[in-house]
Scaffold this motif. Structure first.
Motif, PDB file in Angstrom:
ATOM      1  N   ASP A 256       0.809  -1.225   0.000  1.00 62.44           N
ATOM      2  CA  ASP A 256       0.000   0.000   0.000  1.00 62.44           C
ATOM      3  C   ASP A 256       0.841   1.273   0.000  1.00 62.44           C
ATOM      4  O   ASP A 256       0.322   2.354  -0.257  1.00 62.44           O
TER       5      ASP A 256
ATOM      6  N   GLU B  65       1.683   5.592   7.426  1.00 59.62           N
ATOM      7  CA  GLU B  65       0.322   5.309   7.845  1.00 59.62           C
ATOM      8  C   GLU B  65       0.089   3.807   7.888  1.00 59.62           C
ATOM      9  O   GLU B  65       0.819   3.030   7.267  1.00 59.62           O
TER      10      GLU B  65
ATOM     11  N   SER C 190      -1.715   0.361   7.136  1.00 57.43           N
ATOM     12  CA  SER C 190      -2.394  -0.205   5.973  1.00 57.43           C
ATOM     13  C   SER C 190      -3.701  -0.876   6.399  1.00 57.43           C
ATOM     14  O   SER C 190      -3.694  -1.879   7.110  1.00 57.43           O
ATOM     15  N   GLN C 191      -4.822  -0.327   5.953  1.00 58.61           N
ATOM     16  CA  GLN C 191      -6.112  -0.953   6.230  1.00 58.61           C
ATOM     17  C   GLN C 191      -6.237  -2.280   5.484  1.00 58.61           C
ATOM     18  O   GLN C 191      -6.816  -3.246   6.008  1.00 58.61           O
ATOM     19  N   ASN C 192      -5.716  -2.328   4.267  1.00 54.53           N
ATOM     20  CA  ASN C 192      -5.730  -3.589   3.524  1.00 54.53           C
ATOM     21  C   ASN C 192      -4.893  -4.650   4.221  1.00 54.53           C
ATOM     22  O   ASN C 192      -5.224  -5.841   4.193  1.00 54.53           O
TER      23      ASN C 192
ATOM     24  N   ILE D 179      -4.467  -4.888   7.500  1.00 55.66           N
ATOM     25  CA  ILE D 179      -5.262  -5.365   8.634  1.00 55.66           C
ATOM     26  C   ILE D 179      -6.311  -6.366   8.165  1.00 55.66           C
ATOM     27  O   ILE D 179      -6.495  -7.432   8.757  1.00 55.66           O
ATOM     28  N   LEU D 180      -7.022  -6.016   7.076  1.00 58.15           N
ATOM     29  CA  LEU D 180      -8.050  -6.903   6.536  1.00 58.15           C
ATOM     30  C   LEU D 180      -7.445  -8.229   6.082  1.00 58.15           C
ATOM     31  O   LEU D 180      -8.011  -9.304   6.344  1.00 58.15           O
TER      32      LEU D 180
END
Length: 374
Positions: free
Chosen positions: A38, A338, A340-342, A344-345
């Protein structure tokens, strides 16, 4: 501690459970993969994922027909200016590249203004740079991140050569100032660079989204009347960038599935071996009156507790790795900035791929245990 509690088994088998927890914690590798994958897109989002203060119109090709169409538009550009964006400027676009944390070069464009007055007007209504930044002809301003990435300092003279190819500066420019702002930002002033792009700039300072919507409407009008020339706003540019980077999401999905399958087989085998040695224990539980649901709850609780411990350890290791990488690479203008939301998912999906089969298979095995067999 109750003898039947999930924590009881973990407390009495610390070494074995520590190994099982670490195996479950390996799912956090997906989070690190997400952080790396990301990072390039997040770098662009720092610059463009915000309301537009201007739109750009350019040829996007060396076709004579398209260039003539751009020249025709330039004579009528003011007719397309929205109410709150009446300033029309001719700017040059210069290719720049910078090293990403994944080790390859990313590229973006910088704007070279034709005069000091044009840059001053741009800086007056923008929020990217401090108000006190003043550039003369042949000077540029860089963000600290990009300056560190390039390895340059104030006063350096930059020009493309065999030894330095970070940008297409075919005429020398001088680094006037370096500012501490997010992202890979660079602007310059030079009469030696042609204004190949037309910028429609907001007229007054503002923080709302009204100009963004007006510029998007103006962009759609321009595209309708001049379909062959390129029109760009922050919104359209980020859409294009996200499309270009969409393949990385599939790479992360593939990594998640591969790691999940490998760990699912490995972890389930390890739990099966551990629980096979407890078949007498579970048979006795049945014999003394514990219900199947109570035994199954104990098993699920043990796996989930070990999983939680593994995730906590994995997250701590990831944090240490990220902080170490940032400490080492920040002087080079490369760092994680930052979460990574991806990532975490992907970790949650991978974890589910491992934990759910482990619980299900062990529950099926335990249902067969009966004290009368032994």
């Amino acid at each position: 501690m109750r003898p039947f509690a999930s924590l009881q088994y973990i407390a009495k088998n610390r070494v074995r459970c520590a190994v099982l927890a670490l195996m479950l914690g390996f799912t956090t590798i997906c989070f690190m993969a997400g952080m790396y994958i990301d990072h390039p897109l997040a770098t662009f989002e720092q610059l463009y994922d915000k309301p537009s203060d201007y739109l750009l119109v350019y040829a996007g090709s060396n076709s004579i027909e398209i260039i003539n169409q751009l020249n025709e538009f330039s004579e009528k550009a003011e007719d397309y200016c929205p109410e709150d964006a009446k300033t029309v400027l001719g700017v040059g676009s210069i290719y720049v590249s910078f090293k990403s944390i994944m080790g390859f070069d990313n590229s973006t464009n910088m704007y070279m203004f034709r005069s000091k007055e044009d840059f001053d007007e741009f800086n007056r209504v923008m929020t990217d740079l401090p108000d006190d930044v003043i550039l003369e002809d042949g000077e540029i301003v860089l963000s600290r991140t990009l300056a560190d990435n390039w390895g340059v300092k104030v006063g350096d003279v930059l020009q493309r050569s065999d030894d330095w190819n970070k940008s297409d500066f075919y005429v020398p420019v001088t680094v006037k100032t370096i500012v501490d702002i997010p992202g890979t930002v660079v602007y310059g002033v030079s009469q030696d660079y042609s204004g190949t792009q037309i910028m429609i700039l907001r007229s007054e300072i503002g923080d709302d989204n009204s100009v963004d919507s007006q510029l998007e409407e103006a962009a759609n009008r321009i595209r309708a009347d001049y379909p062959d020339i390129k029109v760009q706003t922050n919104g359209s540019w980020m859409t294009e960038i996200r499309n270009q980077f969409s393949m990385f999401r599939y790479i992360l999905m593939a990594i998640t599935v591969i790691i999940g399958l490998v760990l699912a087989v490995t972890v389930n085998a390890a739990f099966s071996a551990a629980y096979e040695k407890r078949k007498y224990e579970f048979s006795i539980y049945k014999a003394i009156g514990f219900s199947k649901s109570q035994i199954l709850s104990k098993v699920a609780g043990e796996v989930l507790l070990l999983d939680l411990i593994g995730l906590i350890v994995g997250i701590l290791i990831c944090v240490i790795v990220i902080l170490t990488v940032n400490y080492i690479l920040t002087p080079e203008g490369i760092f994680f900035f930052e979460v990574s939301q991806n990532g975490i998912l992907a970790t949650l999906v991978c974890n589910a791929m491992v934990v759910v089969p482990t619980i299900v298979f062990n529950l099926k095995r335990i249902k067969k245990y009966d004290v009368t067999v032994y």
